[in-house]
Design a protein around this motif. Structure first.
Motif, PDB file in Angstrom:
ATOM      1  N   GLY A 216       1.184  16.526   2.375  1.00 33.46           N
ATOM      2  CA  GLY A 216       1.861  17.038   0.637  1.00 33.46           C
ATOM      3  C   GLY A 216       1.195  15.957  -0.283  1.00 33.46           C
ATOM      4  N   SER A 217       2.352  16.729  -1.169  1.00 37.55           N
ATOM      5  CA  SER A 217       2.180  15.656  -2.345  1.00 37.55           C
ATOM      6  C   SER A 217       3.316  14.987  -2.929  1.00 37.55           C
ATOM      7  CB  SER A 217       1.554  16.501  -3.580  1.00 37.55           C
ATOM      8  OG  SER A 217       2.058  17.283  -3.958  1.00 37.55           O
ATOM      9  N   ASP A 218       2.662  14.127  -3.589  1.00 38.46           N
ATOM     10  CA  ASP A 218       4.488  12.848  -4.318  1.00 38.46           C
ATOM     11  C   ASP A 218       4.050  12.250  -5.848  1.00 38.46           C
ATOM     12  OD1 ASP A 218       6.470  11.206  -4.252  1.00 38.46           O
ATOM     13  OD2 ASP A 218       6.835  11.442  -2.539  1.00 38.46           O
ATOM     14  N   ILE A 219       4.877  13.451  -5.926  1.00 36.42           N
ATOM     15  CA  ILE A 219       5.035  12.703  -8.279  1.00 36.42           C
ATOM     16  C   ILE A 219       5.892  11.785  -8.080  1.00 36.42           C
ATOM     17  CG2 ILE A 219       5.950  14.501  -9.308  1.00 36.42           C
ATOM     18  CD1 ILE A 219       3.433  13.672 -11.512  1.00 36.42           C
ATOM     19  N   GLY A 220       7.385  11.664  -7.906  1.00 37.77           N
ATOM     20  CA  GLY A 220       8.919  11.653  -7.644  1.00 37.77           C
ATOM     21  C   GLY A 220       9.331  11.423  -6.565  1.00 37.77           C
ATOM     22  N   GLY A 221       8.719  11.700  -5.280  1.00 38.68           N
ATOM     23  CA  GLY A 221       9.363  11.405  -3.815  1.00 38.68           C
ATOM     24  C   GLY A 221       9.032  13.041  -3.474  1.00 38.68           C
ATOM     25  N   SER A 222       8.083  13.654  -3.496  1.00 39.62           N
ATOM     26  CA  SER A 222       7.830  15.177  -3.135  1.00 39.62           C
ATOM     27  C   SER A 222       7.213  15.040  -1.786  1.00 39.62           C
ATOM     28  CB  SER A 222       7.306  15.829  -4.002  1.00 39.62           C
ATOM     29  OG  SER A 222       7.284  16.770  -4.953  1.00 39.62           O
ATOM     30  N   ILE A 223       7.078  14.024  -1.569  1.00 37.65           N
ATOM     31  CA  ILE A 223       6.709  13.796   0.170  1.00 37.65           C
ATOM     32  C   ILE A 223       8.247  13.279   0.541  1.00 37.65           C
ATOM     33  CG2 ILE A 223       5.172  11.918   1.720  1.00 37.65           C
ATOM     34  CD1 ILE A 223       3.005  12.783  -0.374  1.00 37.65           C
ATOM     35  N   ARG A 224       8.338  12.461   0.139  1.00 38.13           N
ATOM     36  CA  ARG A 224       9.584  11.568   1.146  1.00 38.13           C
ATOM     37  C   ARG A 224      11.185  12.295   0.905  1.00 38.13           C
ATOM     38  NH1 ARG A 224       9.375   7.319  -3.029  1.00 38.13           N
ATOM     39  NH2 ARG A 224       7.880   8.271  -4.002  1.00 38.13           N
ATOM     40  N   ILE A 225      11.259  13.134   0.323  1.00 39.20           N
ATOM     41  CA  ILE A 225      12.306  13.745   0.100  1.00 39.20           C
ATOM     42  C   ILE A 225      12.321  15.024   1.061  1.00 39.20           C
ATOM     43  CG2 ILE A 225      13.901  15.227  -1.349  1.00 39.20           C
ATOM     44  CD1 ILE A 225      13.802  13.786  -3.500  1.00 39.20           C
ATOM     45  N   PRO A 226      11.016  15.408   1.945  1.00 39.23           N
ATOM     46  CA  PRO A 226      11.313  16.873   2.703  1.00 39.23           C
ATOM     47  C   PRO A 226      11.307  16.504   4.234  1.00 39.23           C
ATOM     48  CG  PRO A 226       9.541  17.209   1.140  1.00 39.23           C
ATOM     49  CD  PRO A 226      10.119  15.796   0.240  1.00 39.23           C
ATOM     50  N   SER A 227      10.283  14.640   3.954  1.00 37.15           N
ATOM     51  CA  SER A 227      10.516  13.849   5.000  1.00 37.15           C
ATOM     52  C   SER A 227      11.543  13.452   5.313  1.00 37.15           C
ATOM     53  CB  SER A 227       9.635  12.743   5.147  1.00 37.15           C
ATOM     54  OG  SER A 227       7.869  13.444   4.999  1.00 37.15           O
ATOM     55  N   ALA A 228      12.827  13.104   4.655  1.00 38.40           N
ATOM     56  CA  ALA A 228      13.623  12.332   4.819  1.00 38.40           C
ATOM     57  C   ALA A 228      14.729  13.943   5.556  1.00 38.40           C
ATOM     58  CB  ALA A 228      14.565  11.506   3.691  1.00 38.40           C
ATOM     59  N   PHE A 229      14.642  14.557   4.517  1.00 40.78           N
ATOM     60  CA  PHE A 229      16.130  16.129   4.945  1.00 40.78           C
ATOM     61  C   PHE A 229      15.623  16.249   5.754  1.00 40.78           C
ATOM     62  CE2 PHE A 229      16.691  16.436  -0.067  1.00 40.78           C
ATOM     63  CZ  PHE A 229      17.576  15.474   0.703  1.00 40.78           C
ATOM     64  N   ASN A 230      14.368  16.500   6.709  1.00 39.06           N
ATOM     65  CA  ASN A 230      13.595  17.065   8.444  1.00 39.06           C
ATOM     66  C   ASN A 230      13.648  16.171   8.840  1.00 39.06           C
ATOM     67  OD1 ASN A 230      13.661  20.262   7.022  1.00 39.06           O
ATOM     68  ND2 ASN A 230      12.309  18.903   5.331  1.00 39.06           N
ATOM     69  N   GLY A 231      13.722  14.683   8.939  1.00 33.33           N
ATOM     70  CA  GLY A 231      13.384  14.628   9.820  1.00 33.33           C
ATOM     71  C   GLY A 231      12.042  14.239  10.478  1.00 33.33           C
ATOM     72  N   LEU A 232      11.267  13.250   9.713  1.00 32.48           N
ATOM     73  CA  LEU A 232      10.181  13.313   9.805  1.00 32.48           C
ATOM     74  C   LEU A 232       9.326  11.817   9.059  1.00 32.48           C
ATOM     75  CD1 LEU A 232       8.688  16.650   8.505  1.00 32.48           C
ATOM     76  CD2 LEU A 232       8.691  16.103  11.046  1.00 32.48           C
ATOM     77  N   TYR A 233       8.307  11.388   9.623  1.00 31.62           N
ATOM     78  CA  TYR A 233       7.536   9.761   8.970  1.00 31.62           C
ATOM     79  C   TYR A 233       6.855  10.748   7.857  1.00 31.62           C
ATOM     80  CZ  TYR A 233       8.687   8.295  13.423  1.00 31.62           C
ATOM     81  OH  TYR A 233       9.317   7.227  14.660  1.00 31.62           O
TER      82      TYR A 233
END
Length: 562
Positions: A216-233
Motif C-alpha cells: 500500500g501507500s501512506d501519506i497520512g496513515g493509509s497503510i497503518r489505518i487499514p492494517s490496524a482495522f483489519n488486524g494486520l502488520y
C-alpha cells in the motif's frame, strides 16, 4: 483514457463489466453469506472453493512458503492459484479488487517453476498491489472515472524491484477517489468493507490491501489505518526508503509531506522479507528520490538500542486532543504489561504539539487539493466525493433522512508564500520534536532516550462506514517522517472487557463527540492494534523492536487464546 463523449456512469458500467469478466467463472460462488452476516473472516476456508492444500498455502507465512517451494512440495503455479482463488473469494465478500490478471500471473508462475528447476533459485511468491502502483499493460485508474482505460506504459520502479526478487503480481486493490481518505470508496469500483464486520470500514486509502495483503501507500496513515482495522502488520517507512517512481498519484508536486510505499502483511517476517528484498535491488539506481541505504543488519540487531536488552518504550496514551475508546486503551495496557513481564521498561510519553503538527500537514495538503481533484474529475463529469457515508451510494441511508454534511469541504488554495510559511513551521516542529525525544534520556534509566514509542493507531478500532474522521494518530508521524509499524494484538472488541467508561474531562467538542459515539456492540469483532514508532529511517530497528513487542504480547496472551 475514458471517452469524454459518454456519461461517467456509462463508463463505470462498462469498466465493472470488464472487471467481472476477468474473474474465472468457476470461481464465482453461489453460496455467499447474506449481507446480514457481518463477520466473514473464516468464510474462504469453508466456502468449498479452496482445497486443503490451498488453505494450507494461503495460511502459511513467507518462510514456510519459501521452504516448501524450495523442497518442491508446492510449485509457484500452485501457490499463485491458491492466492488468486482466495483473493477472488475476498472480493466477492468485501469488494477489495480493481484489476484482476490471473492468467498473466499463472504464465509467469509457470516460467518461474522452470527457472527453479534450472537454477535452484526459489521464486514465485504472489503479491497484490494498491491500484496506484503501475504495472506495464495494466490499467491504473486510481478510482477516477476519467482515468479508466489508462494503461501503464511501463512498470513502476517498485514493480521492477519486486519482480526481480521473484514476485508474481496477480491483482490490484481498491482505493478511495483522490486517495486522500481514511476509508475506501470511489465511483468506479465502489466500497470496500471490513471482513471482520462488514458494517465497519476497512480503512483507507489502502483499504483494498487491508482486506487482502500486499503493498500500500501512506501519506497520512493509509497503510497503518487499514492494517490496524483489519488486524494486520503494516509498515510506514520513512521518505524514500521504498522506491515510488512510476506510480500514479494525487497531489503530485507536493513534496513536503511525501507519500511512501510499504507492506501490509500477516506476519512481521513478511514485512522484513519485503524490505530486505526491495532494498537488495538497489532502487536508488532507478529512482532519483530513493534513499541509498542497503539493509543494515547491525541496525536490525539493535546496536544503538542496547542490542535489544532492557529497552525503554514510551506509551502515548492519548494526544491531548481526542482520547481513544476503551478497546484501544486495553491494547496499549496489554502491551505495557507484556513488555514489563519481558524485562523492559515502559514510561508515559508526553505528546508535544501534536495538533499543531497535524494542522500544518493538513494545510500543506489543502494548499492546492481543490484544483488537483477538479483537474482529475472535470473531464468525466463525476462528482468529487465529499463523504464516505453509506448515503453516497443510497441517499435513503442518510442520517435522519437528511443529506450528510461533507467531511472534507474543498477550500481555496493559498499563496506560494503562505505555503512556504507552513512548510517552515513543519520543519521547525520536526526539530522541536526531535529535541523532545532526545530529552527523554533523563527519564529512561538506560543512558539512551526512549527507544521507541507505542501509540494508538486511531482513537477507535474500525468504525462504521463514513465515520472515520480523524487520522491524527497516524498523520503526526508522517509530518515528522518517523518510521511507524502497526502490530495486531490478537485481541478484538469484547463488549464486557471494553464496556463504556464514565465520562472524562473532555479536551474539546471533538473529544466529547468521540466519547459519545462509542458503543462496544457497534464495534463487535473489530481487531485491536497498536502502533510502534521509531525515528527517521529506522526501519530495521523498528522491525526488530516490533518483533520484541509482538513476542511479548503473544507470550502474555497465549493462555487466554487457548
Amino acid at each position: 483514457m475514458a471517452s469524454l463523449t459518454k456519461h461517467w456512469k456509462e463508463v463505470v458500467a462498462e469498466k465493472r463489466a470488464r472487471q467481472a469478466a476477468t474473474i474465472p467463472k468457476e470461481w464465482i460462488l453461489s453460496n455467499l453469506p447474506p449481507k446480514e452476516t457481518l463477520n466473514v473472516i473464516d468464510f474462504p476456508e469453508k466456502c468449498g472453493l479452496l482445497n486443503a492444500k490451498e488453505i494450507d498455502i494461503t495460511n502459511s507465512e513467507v518462510d514456510v512458503l519459501l521452504d516448501n517451494m524450495a523442497k518442491g512440495i508446492w510449485s509457484a503455479v500452485e501457490v499463485t492459484t491458491a492466492f488468486s482463488k482466495r483473493a477472488v473469494i475476498a472480493h466477492q465478500l468485501v469488494n477489495c479488487l480493481t484489476e484482476i490478471f490471473i492468467e498473466r500471473a499463472l504464465l509467469r508462475a509457470a516460467e518461474l517453476d522452470e527457472h527453479l528447476k534450472k537454477t535452484g533459485r526459489i521464486l514465485g511468491l504472489p503479491i497484490s498491489l494498491k491500484d496506484q502502483i503501475s504495472i506495464g499493460g495494466i490499467e491504473s485508474s486510481m478510482g477516477y472515472v476519467s482515468w479508466v482505460g489508462k494503461y501503464a506504459e511501463k512498470n513502476s520502479v517498485l514493480v521492477d524491484s519486486l519482480e526481480s526478487s521473484g514476485a508474481v503480481l496477480y491483482v490490484k486493490t481498491n482505493i478511495p477517489q483522490t486517495l486522500m481518505w481514511p476509508e475506501t470508496y470511489n465511483h468506479v469500483f465502489g466500497r470496500t468493507r471490513n471482513p471482520y464486520n462488514r458494517s465497519l470500514t476497512s480503512g483507507g486509502s489502502s483499504g483494498g490491501e487491508g482486506a487482502l495483503i500486499g503493498v500500500g501507500s501512506d501519506i497520512g496513515g493509509s497503510i497503518r489505518i487499514p492494517s490496524a482495522f483489519n488486524g494486520l502488520y503494516g509498515l510506514r517507512p520513512s521518505y524514500g526508503r521504498v522506491p515510488y517512481a512510476g506510480c500514479v498519484n494525487s497531489l503530485e508536486g507536493q513534496d513536503s509531506v511525501l507519500s511512501v510505499l510499504g507492506p501490509l502483511a500477516n506476519s512481521l517476517g513478511a514485512v522484513k522479507s519485503f524490505m530486505k528484498s526491495v532494498v537488495s535491488q538497489k532502487p536508488w539506481l532507478k529512482d532519483s528520490l530513493a534513499v541509498r541505504k542497503p539493509w543494515d543488519e547491525e541496525e536490525y540487531g539493535l546496536i544503538e538500542h542496547g542490542h535489544g536488552k532492557n529497552l525503554c518504550f514510551g506509551i502515548l496514551w492519548d494526544d491531548d486532543v481526542i482520547a481513544p475508546h476503551p478497546p484501544v486503551r486495553r491494547g496499549l495496557e496489554e502491551a505495557k504489561q507484556a513488555l514489563i513481564a519481558a524485562g523492559h521498561k515502559v514510561i508515559d510519553w508526553k505528546p508535544l504539539k501534536h495538533l499543531e503538527i497535524c494542522k500544518a500537514v493538513g494545510a500543506i495538503w489543502a494548499a492546492a487539493a481543490r484544483e488537483d481533484y477538479l483537474a482529475a474529475t472535470l473531464p468525466s463529469g463525476e462528482p468529487v466525493i465529499s463523504t464516505m457515508h453509506l448515503a453516497i451510494e443510497d441517499p435513503d441511508l442518510a442520517i435522519g433522512g437528511e443529506s450528510v454534511p461533507s467531511f472534507r469541504p474543498l477550500t481555496d488554495g493559498i499563496s506560494a508564500y503562505e505555503l512556504w510559511q507552513v512548510q517552515k513551521l513543519k520543519r521547525d516542529l520536526r526539530q522541536e520534536y526531535l529535541d523532545h525525544w532526545n530529552a527523554t534520556v533523563e527519564l529512561t534509566g538506560t543512558g539512551r532516550p526512549v527507544d521507541a514509542i507505542l501509540s494508538p493507531c486511531a482513537p477507535y478500532v474500525a468504525p462504521p462506514h463514513g465515520l472515520n474522521k480523524n487520522a491524527n494518530y497516524t498523520t503526526i508521524w508522517n509530518g515528522l517522517d518517523y518510521t511507524a509499524l502497526v502490530l495486531p494484538t490478537g485481541l478484538s472488541v469484547d463488549p464486557v472487557l471494553d464496556a463504556k467508561k464514565p465520562a472524562h474531562t473532555f479536551y474539546n467538542d471533538l473529544d466529547k463527540a468521540n466519547y459519545e459515539f462509542y458503543d462496544p456492540e457497534t464495534f463487535k469483532d473489530a481487531p485491536i492494534s497498536i502502533q510502534l514508532i521509531g525515528k527517521t529511517l529506522e526501519e530495521e530497528a523498528v522491525i526488530a523492536m516490533g518483533e520484541i513487542v509482538d513476542s511479548a504480547l503473544k507470550t502474555k496472551l497465549a493462555p487466554s487464546r487457548l
